[in-house]
Structure formats: structure tokens, C-alpha cells
Design a protein around this motif. Structure first.
Motif, PDB file in Angstrom:
ATOM      1  N   GLN A 191       0.841  -1.186   0.000  1.00 42.83           N
ATOM      2  CA  GLN A 191       0.000   0.000   0.000  1.00 42.83           C
ATOM      3  C   GLN A 191       0.881   1.242   0.000  1.00 42.83           C
ATOM      4  OE1 GLN A 191      -2.561   0.283   3.438  1.00 42.83           O
ATOM      5  NE2 GLN A 191      -3.372   2.284   2.836  1.00 42.83           N
ATOM      6  N   GLU A 192       0.604   2.138  -0.937  1.00 39.92           N
ATOM      7  CA  GLU A 192       1.262   3.441  -0.977  1.00 39.92           C
ATOM      8  C   GLU A 192       0.155   4.469  -1.070  1.00 39.92           C
ATOM      9  OE1 GLU A 192       4.423   3.858  -3.807  1.00 39.92           O
ATOM     10  OE2 GLU A 192       5.082   1.784  -3.476  1.00 39.92           O
ATOM     11  N   GLY A 193      -0.202   5.044   0.067  1.00 44.91           N
ATOM     12  CA  GLY A 193      -1.332   5.973   0.097  1.00 44.91           C
ATOM     13  C   GLY A 193      -2.615   5.243  -0.249  1.00 44.91           C
ATOM     14  N   ASN A 194      -3.287   5.673  -1.330  1.00 39.03           N
ATOM     15  CA  ASN A 194      -4.527   5.043  -1.768  1.00 39.03           C
ATOM     16  C   ASN A 194      -4.327   3.967  -2.827  1.00 39.03           C
ATOM     17  OD1 ASN A 194      -6.205   6.489  -0.060  1.00 39.03           O
ATOM     18  ND2 ASN A 194      -6.480   8.155  -1.526  1.00 39.03           N
ATOM     19  N   ASP A 195      -3.056   3.692  -3.190  1.00 40.91           N
ATOM     20  CA  ASP A 195      -2.747   2.685  -4.210  1.00 40.91           C
ATOM     21  C   ASP A 195      -2.388   1.359  -3.547  1.00 40.91           C
ATOM     22  OD1 ASP A 195      -3.063   4.557  -6.295  1.00 40.91           O
ATOM     23  OD2 ASP A 195      -0.993   5.242  -6.027  1.00 40.91           O
ATOM     24  N   PHE A 196      -3.048   0.294  -4.003  1.00 41.33           N
ATOM     25  CA  PHE A 196      -2.858  -1.032  -3.422  1.00 41.33           C
ATOM     26  C   PHE A 196      -2.476  -2.048  -4.484  1.00 41.33           C
ATOM     27  CE2 PHE A 196      -5.462   0.961  -0.277  1.00 41.33           C
ATOM     28  CZ  PHE A 196      -5.281   0.270   0.912  1.00 41.33           C
ATOM     29  N   SER A 197      -1.702  -3.043  -4.061  1.00 41.32           N
ATOM     30  CA  SER A 197      -1.481  -4.272  -4.811  1.00 41.32           C
ATOM     31  C   SER A 197      -1.860  -5.383  -3.844  1.00 41.32           C
ATOM     32  CB  SER A 197      -0.023  -4.399  -5.238  1.00 41.32           C
ATOM     33  OG  SER A 197       0.173  -5.641  -5.882  1.00 41.32           O
ATOM     34  N   TRP A 198      -2.836  -6.216  -4.240  1.00 38.18           N
ATOM     35  CA  TRP A 198      -3.407  -7.226  -3.343  1.00 38.18           C
ATOM     36  C   TRP A 198      -3.277  -8.578  -4.029  1.00 38.18           C
ATOM     37  CZ3 TRP A 198      -6.199  -5.517   1.125  1.00 38.18           C
ATOM     38  CH2 TRP A 198      -6.785  -6.537   1.881  1.00 38.18           C
ATOM     39  N   THR A 239      -6.790   1.617  -6.890  1.00 35.13           N
ATOM     40  CA  THR A 239      -6.684   2.888  -6.183  1.00 35.13           C
ATOM     41  C   THR A 239      -8.047   3.168  -5.569  1.00 35.13           C
ATOM     42  OG1 THR A 239      -5.026   3.707  -7.734  1.00 35.13           O
ATOM     43  CG2 THR A 239      -6.190   5.358  -6.419  1.00 35.13           C
ATOM     44  N   ILE A 240      -8.061   3.497  -4.297  1.00 32.61           N
ATOM     45  CA  ILE A 240      -9.317   3.776  -3.595  1.00 32.61           C
ATOM     46  C   ILE A 240     -10.108   4.830  -4.369  1.00 32.61           C
ATOM     47  CG2 ILE A 240     -10.356   4.655  -1.457  1.00 32.61           C
ATOM     48  CD1 ILE A 240      -8.966   1.905  -1.173  1.00 32.61           C
ATOM     49  N   GLY A 241     -11.376   4.517  -4.624  1.00 36.11           N
ATOM     50  CA  GLY A 241     -12.269   5.469  -5.267  1.00 36.11           C
ATOM     51  C   GLY A 241     -12.192   5.549  -6.775  1.00 36.11           C
ATOM     52  N   LYS A 242     -11.303   4.769  -7.398  1.00 34.32           N
ATOM     53  CA  LYS A 242     -11.171   4.783  -8.858  1.00 34.32           C
ATOM     54  C   LYS A 242     -11.497   3.406  -9.425  1.00 34.32           C
ATOM     55  CE  LYS A 242      -7.712   8.411  -9.175  1.00 34.32           C
ATOM     56  NZ  LYS A 242      -6.388   8.784  -9.660  1.00 34.32           N
ATOM     57  N   GLU A 243     -12.220   3.381 -10.545  1.00 35.83           N
ATOM     58  CA  GLU A 243     -12.531   2.110 -11.180  1.00 35.83           C
ATOM     59  C   GLU A 243     -11.241   1.416 -11.628  1.00 35.83           C
ATOM     60  OE1 GLU A 243     -16.132   0.955 -13.868  1.00 35.83           O
ATOM     61  OE2 GLU A 243     -14.525   1.693 -15.178  1.00 35.83           O
ATOM     62  N   SER A 244     -11.168   0.112 -11.358  1.00 39.62           N
ATOM     63  CA  SER A 244      -9.964  -0.665 -11.677  1.00 39.62           C
ATOM     64  C   SER A 244     -10.362  -1.969 -12.352  1.00 39.62           C
ATOM     65  CB  SER A 244      -9.204  -1.005 -10.390  1.00 39.62           C
ATOM     66  OG  SER A 244      -8.849   0.158  -9.694  1.00 39.62           O
ATOM     67  N   ASP A 245      -9.428  -2.518 -13.122  1.00 38.18           N
ATOM     68  CA  ASP A 245      -9.617  -3.855 -13.682  1.00 38.18           C
ATOM     69  C   ASP A 245      -9.285  -4.847 -12.588  1.00 38.18           C
ATOM     70  OD1 ASP A 245     -10.303  -3.106 -16.338  1.00 38.18           O
ATOM     71  OD2 ASP A 245      -8.186  -2.656 -16.724  1.00 38.18           O
ATOM     72  N   MET A 246     -10.191  -5.800 -12.367  1.00 38.88           N
ATOM     73  CA  MET A 246     -10.021  -6.793 -11.304  1.00 38.88           C
ATOM     74  C   MET A 246     -10.201  -8.184 -11.895  1.00 38.88           C
ATOM     75  SD  MET A 246      -9.784  -4.826  -8.488  1.00 38.88           S
ATOM     76  CE  MET A 246     -10.557  -5.310  -6.983  1.00 38.88           C
ATOM     77  N   GLU A 247      -9.823  -9.189 -11.094  1.00 40.66           N
ATOM     78  CA  GLU A 247      -9.971 -10.586 -11.511  1.00 40.66           C
ATOM     79  C   GLU A 247     -10.384 -11.423 -10.309  1.00 40.66           C
ATOM     80  OE1 GLU A 247      -7.280 -14.132 -13.575  1.00 40.66           O
ATOM     81  OE2 GLU A 247      -6.416 -12.145 -13.298  1.00 40.66           O
ATOM     82  N   LYS A 306     -12.691 -11.613 -15.341  1.00 39.62           N
ATOM     83  CA  LYS A 306     -12.237 -10.225 -15.268  1.00 39.62           C
ATOM     84  C   LYS A 306     -13.453  -9.307 -15.227  1.00 39.62           C
ATOM     85  CE  LYS A 306      -7.938 -11.287 -17.642  1.00 39.62           C
ATOM     86  NZ  LYS A 306      -7.140 -11.505 -16.502  1.00 39.62           N
ATOM     87  N   PHE A 307     -13.337  -8.242 -14.429  1.00 37.33           N
ATOM     88  CA  PHE A 307     -14.437  -7.293 -14.284  1.00 37.33           C
ATOM     89  C   PHE A 307     -13.869  -5.950 -13.853  1.00 37.33           C
ATOM     90  CE2 PHE A 307     -13.675  -9.104 -10.178  1.00 37.33           C
ATOM     91  CZ  PHE A 307     -13.999  -8.136  -9.246  1.00 37.33           C
ATOM     92  N   LYS A 308     -14.698  -4.927 -13.890  1.00 37.82           N
ATOM     93  CA  LYS A 308     -14.303  -3.599 -13.415  1.00 37.82           C
ATOM     94  C   LYS A 308     -15.026  -3.330 -12.113  1.00 37.82           C
ATOM     95  CE  LYS A 308     -13.168  -1.491 -17.829  1.00 37.82           C
ATOM     96  NZ  LYS A 308     -11.760  -1.342 -17.593  1.00 37.82           N
ATOM     97  N   ALA A 309     -14.317  -2.722 -11.162  1.00 36.40           N
ATOM     98  CA  ALA A 309     -14.917  -2.418  -9.870  1.00 36.40           C
ATOM     99  C   ALA A 309     -14.190  -1.230  -9.248  1.00 36.40           C
ATOM    100  CB  ALA A 309     -14.834  -3.619  -8.937  1.00 36.40           C
ATOM    101  N   LEU A 345     -12.008  -1.657   3.686  1.00 40.72           N
ATOM    102  CA  LEU A 345     -12.056  -1.674   2.228  1.00 40.72           C
ATOM    103  C   LEU A 345     -13.298  -2.456   1.825  1.00 40.72           C
ATOM    104  CD1 LEU A 345      -8.355  -2.635   1.404  1.00 40.72           C
ATOM    105  CD2 LEU A 345      -9.411  -0.376   1.200  1.00 40.72           C
ATOM    106  N   SER A 346     -14.013  -1.978   0.814  1.00 39.23           N
ATOM    107  CA  SER A 346     -15.173  -2.729   0.328  1.00 39.23           C
ATOM    108  C   SER A 346     -15.225  -2.663  -1.188  1.00 39.23           C
ATOM    109  CB  SER A 346     -16.470  -2.184   0.937  1.00 39.23           C
ATOM    110  OG  SER A 346     -16.734  -0.888   0.467  1.00 39.23           O
ATOM    111  N   VAL A 347     -15.648  -3.785  -1.782  1.00 39.02           N
ATOM    112  CA  VAL A 347     -15.749  -3.883  -3.238  1.00 39.02           C
ATOM    113  C   VAL A 347     -16.815  -4.920  -3.574  1.00 39.02           C
ATOM    114  CG1 VAL A 347     -13.888  -5.612  -3.383  1.00 39.02           C
ATOM    115  CG2 VAL A 347     -14.434  -4.205  -5.388  1.00 39.02           C
ATOM    116  N   THR A 348     -17.518  -4.660  -4.665  1.00 39.73           N
ATOM    117  CA  THR A 348     -18.524  -5.608  -5.116  1.00 39.73           C
ATOM    118  C   THR A 348     -17.958  -6.417  -6.275  1.00 39.73           C
ATOM    119  OG1 THR A 348     -20.307  -4.180  -4.384  1.00 39.73           O
ATOM    120  CG2 THR A 348     -20.871  -5.854  -6.015  1.00 39.73           C
ATOM    121  N   PHE A 349     -17.834  -7.736  -6.066  1.00 42.59           N
ATOM    122  CA  PHE A 349     -17.418  -8.681  -7.098  1.00 42.59           C
ATOM    123  C   PHE A 349     -18.664  -9.073  -7.894  1.00 42.59           C
ATOM    124  CE2 PHE A 349     -13.662  -8.763  -4.605  1.00 42.59           C
ATOM    125  CZ  PHE A 349     -12.668  -9.387  -5.342  1.00 42.59           C
ATOM    126  N   PRO A 350     -18.525  -9.814  -8.994  1.00 44.30           N
ATOM    127  CA  PRO A 350     -19.704 -10.171  -9.791  1.00 44.30           C
ATOM    128  C   PRO A 350     -20.808 -10.909  -9.004  1.00 44.30           C
ATOM    129  CG  PRO A 350     -17.730 -10.565 -11.061  1.00 44.30           C
ATOM    130  CD  PRO A 350     -17.289 -10.199  -9.666  1.00 44.30           C
TER     131      PRO A 350
END
Length: 127
Positions: free
Chosen positions: A43-50, A65-73, A79-82, A91-96
Motif C-alpha cells: 500500500q502506498e497511500g490510496n494505491d494497493f497491490s493485493w 486505487t481507492i475510489g477509482k474504477e480498476s480492472d479486477m480478476e 475479469k471485471f471492473k470495480a 475496504l469494500s468492493v462488489t465482485f460479480p
């Protein structure tokens, strides 16, 4: 920066029911039931690698990045956008097929995935 580090599963509740709901094959479910999943977070500020490391060294890495749409898997390779949000340290995110939250509680990484009334709760210790 509380999420940064390397985490190993200690306990999980609702695993079988959650996997069945998502259509995970029985053989895959069996391999993962007692597996000590490793989660690596930078984690670097709002940027994450998980990154999550599954049996047979299968890895899934999501960068966001918190608050920005990202490509996820997903673990299944879908693959989806969230957009990942952070509220009150969670942290919260909606998966498919489910909604996922992550938080640090009592020095542990607590991840909760909900699909309707089915809940998977995984608690990990820092290693």
C-alpha cells in the motif's frame, strides 16, 4: 498502511456453503478447505497491490486505487471492473457474485464475503 504486509489464514467460517453458492468444483473446494491462504498487500497511500496465493502456487493480483474504477480478476479468472471504497478503515468492493470487505481488527486481517444470506469470514495473522 495498516493492510500492508504478508498474511496467512488462521480461521474461516462458512467456506463450504460460500464455495457451493459460487459453483466452485468439489475437488477445488477440498484442496482449499484447510489451505493456509497467503495474502500479500502493498500500500502506498490510496494505491494497493493485493495478491492472494492459492494451492499449487496459483496467484491472483489486483491493483487498485481507492475510489477509482480498476480492472479486477476473481479466483476463477473472471475479469471485471470495480471501484474499491474505504470507509471507517474498511475496504469494500462488489465482485460479480458477492460483496467483499476487508479490515484490520485486533491486529488481524478480517475478510468478509457476502452473497445474499451466505457469508464467508476469513481471519488471517500477519507473518
Amino acid at each position: 498502511m495498516a493492510f500492508a504486509g504478508r498474511w496467512e489464514t488462521e480461521t474461516q467460517e462458512g467456506y463450504d456453503e460460500f464455495c457451493k453458492l459460487l459453483g466452485i468444483p468439489n475437488d477445488v473446494m477440498e484442496r482449499g478447505r484447510d489451505y493456509k491462504l497467503i495474502t500479500e498487500v502493498t500500500q502506498e497511500g490510496n494505491d494497493f497491490s493485493w495478491t492472494q496465493i492459492y494451492p499449487k502456487n496459483h496467484k491472483i493480483t489486483n491493483h487498485f486505487t481507492i475510489g477509482k474504477e480498476s480492472d479486477m480478476e476473481t479466483v476463477g479468472g473472471k475479469k471485471f471492473k470495480a471501484t474499491v471504497h474505504m470507509e471507517a478503515g474498511k475496504l469494500s468492493v462488489t465482485f460479480p457474485n458477492y460483496h467483499h470487505t476487508s479490515e484490520i481488527s485486533g491486529g488481524k486481517l478480517v475478510e468478509t464475503s457476502k452473497a445474499g444470506s451466505v457469508v464467508l469470514k476469513r481471519t488471517s495473522k500477519k507473518i
